[in-house]
Design a protein around this motif. Sequence first.
Motif, short mmCIF file in Angstrom:
data_model
loop_
_atom_site.label_atom_id
_atom_site.label_comp_id
_atom_site.label_asym_id
_atom_site.label_seq_id
_atom_site.Cartn_x
_atom_site.Cartn_y
_atom_site.Cartn_z
N GLU A 157 -4.11 114.92 -18.11
CA GLU A 157 -3.97 115.96 -17.08
C GLU A 157 -4.85 115.71 -15.85
O GLU A 157 -4.46 116.08 -14.73
N LEU A 158 -5.99 115.09 -16.03
CA LEU A 158 -6.96 114.96 -14.93
C LEU A 158 -6.86 113.65 -14.18
O LEU A 158 -7.52 113.47 -13.15
N ILE A 168 -30.03 106.75 -19.87
CA ILE A 168 -29.96 106.95 -18.43
C ILE A 168 -28.77 107.85 -18.10
O ILE A 168 -27.62 107.51 -18.43
N PRO A 169 -28.99 109.02 -17.48
CA PRO A 169 -27.85 109.86 -17.06
C PRO A 169 -27.01 109.13 -16.02
O PRO A 169 -27.54 108.49 -15.10
N VAL A 170 -25.69 109.22 -16.14
CA VAL A 170 -24.80 108.49 -15.25
C VAL A 170 -24.65 109.20 -13.91
O VAL A 170 -24.68 108.57 -12.85
N GLY A 171 -24.45 110.53 -13.94
CA GLY A 171 -24.32 111.23 -12.67
C GLY A 171 -23.49 112.49 -12.78
O GLY A 171 -22.71 112.68 -13.72
N ALA A 172 -23.63 113.35 -11.76
CA ALA A 172 -23.02 114.68 -11.79
C ALA A 172 -21.49 114.62 -11.76
O ALA A 172 -20.82 115.47 -12.37
N GLU A 173 -20.92 113.65 -11.04
CA GLU A 173 -19.45 113.58 -10.95
C GLU A 173 -18.84 113.30 -12.32
O GLU A 173 -17.86 113.96 -12.72
N ALA A 174 -19.41 112.35 -13.04
CA ALA A 174 -18.91 112.04 -14.38
C ALA A 174 -19.11 113.22 -15.31
O ALA A 174 -18.24 113.54 -16.13
N ALA A 226 -19.15 116.42 -14.56
CA ALA A 226 -18.20 117.49 -14.24
C ALA A 226 -16.79 117.12 -14.73
O ALA A 226 -16.07 117.96 -15.29
N TRP A 227 -16.38 115.87 -14.52
CA TRP A 227 -15.04 115.43 -14.94
C TRP A 227 -14.90 115.52 -16.44
O TRP A 227 -13.90 116.03 -16.96
N PRO A 234 -19.30 122.08 -21.60
CA PRO A 234 -20.30 121.43 -20.74
C PRO A 234 -20.90 120.21 -21.42
O PRO A 234 -21.24 120.25 -22.60
N CYS A 235 -21.00 119.12 -20.67
CA CYS A 235 -21.52 117.89 -21.27
C CYS A 235 -22.07 116.98 -20.18
O CYS A 235 -21.90 117.22 -18.99
#
Length: 266
Positions: free
Chosen positions: A74-75, A102-108, A110-111, A119-120
């Motif tokens: 769907e996305l 290491i956190p990848v980032g906010a965009e990943a 949210a997707w 939430p993850c």
Amino acid sequence: MSLVLSQIYLYPVKSLGGIQVQAWELDAFGLRLDRRWMVVTPEGRFMTQREFPQMAKIQPRIDACGSLRLRHPELGELEVPAADPTRPRQLVTVWQDAVAAIPVGAEADAWLSRAIGAPCRLVWFPDDGERQVDTRYARAGERTAFTDGFPLLLLSQSSLDDLNRRLARPVTVRCFRPNLVVEGALPYAEDGWREIAIGGKRMRVVKPCSRCAITTVDPETGKFSGKEPLATLATYRKRDQKIYFGQNLIHQDQGALRVGDRVEVR
């Protein structure tokens, strides 16, 4: 009949879809890029299909440069940015192990939160990460990334064929999420293996793999499909309250594996 490596799979993001390849490299952690990414709760606890079967619907793809893309029905598609090694690390947990990831980032984040419906965050296991394989089975310095516990999982095609003969509705190898599938052995012969070589790459067979509800998730729909194949496996593969199918491996050599490689039992 000789034993050969018939299929190779890697799972770049723990508990998301898998990728079938014809050839791939072994590095210090196992198959290159296998389980190097992981989805975690905001608090840092690993998330899997055991609780979120819909994760199976997210399909990864690795390009020639090693970059990750994720696709959801769907996305659409997400291009995952490379993890920035200068970012502060987050302590995450995989079973009883704590890892500085290491956190990848906010965009990943949210997707994936939209795709999974919870939430993850997406994290990366760094090249210098340290996660020692259980020393009851491993030597000091033998590492794994975000696997459940061991660098490689082997499945025998003949064992799967034997299981499917017992099932009203056969299952595919994808339900068991192996890295390596071997053809040519008698059913369950792998239970007695201790050392093997695939394409000359030495591996120790260290522990049978205990199975959980993930095997009952339909890889296509991302939904639990019932009690099979666990219910049938329990009738003949249960020991000490656990159901075993497949074998965990620790590799001693690095280098390329290819479908068609000879498998030697030593």
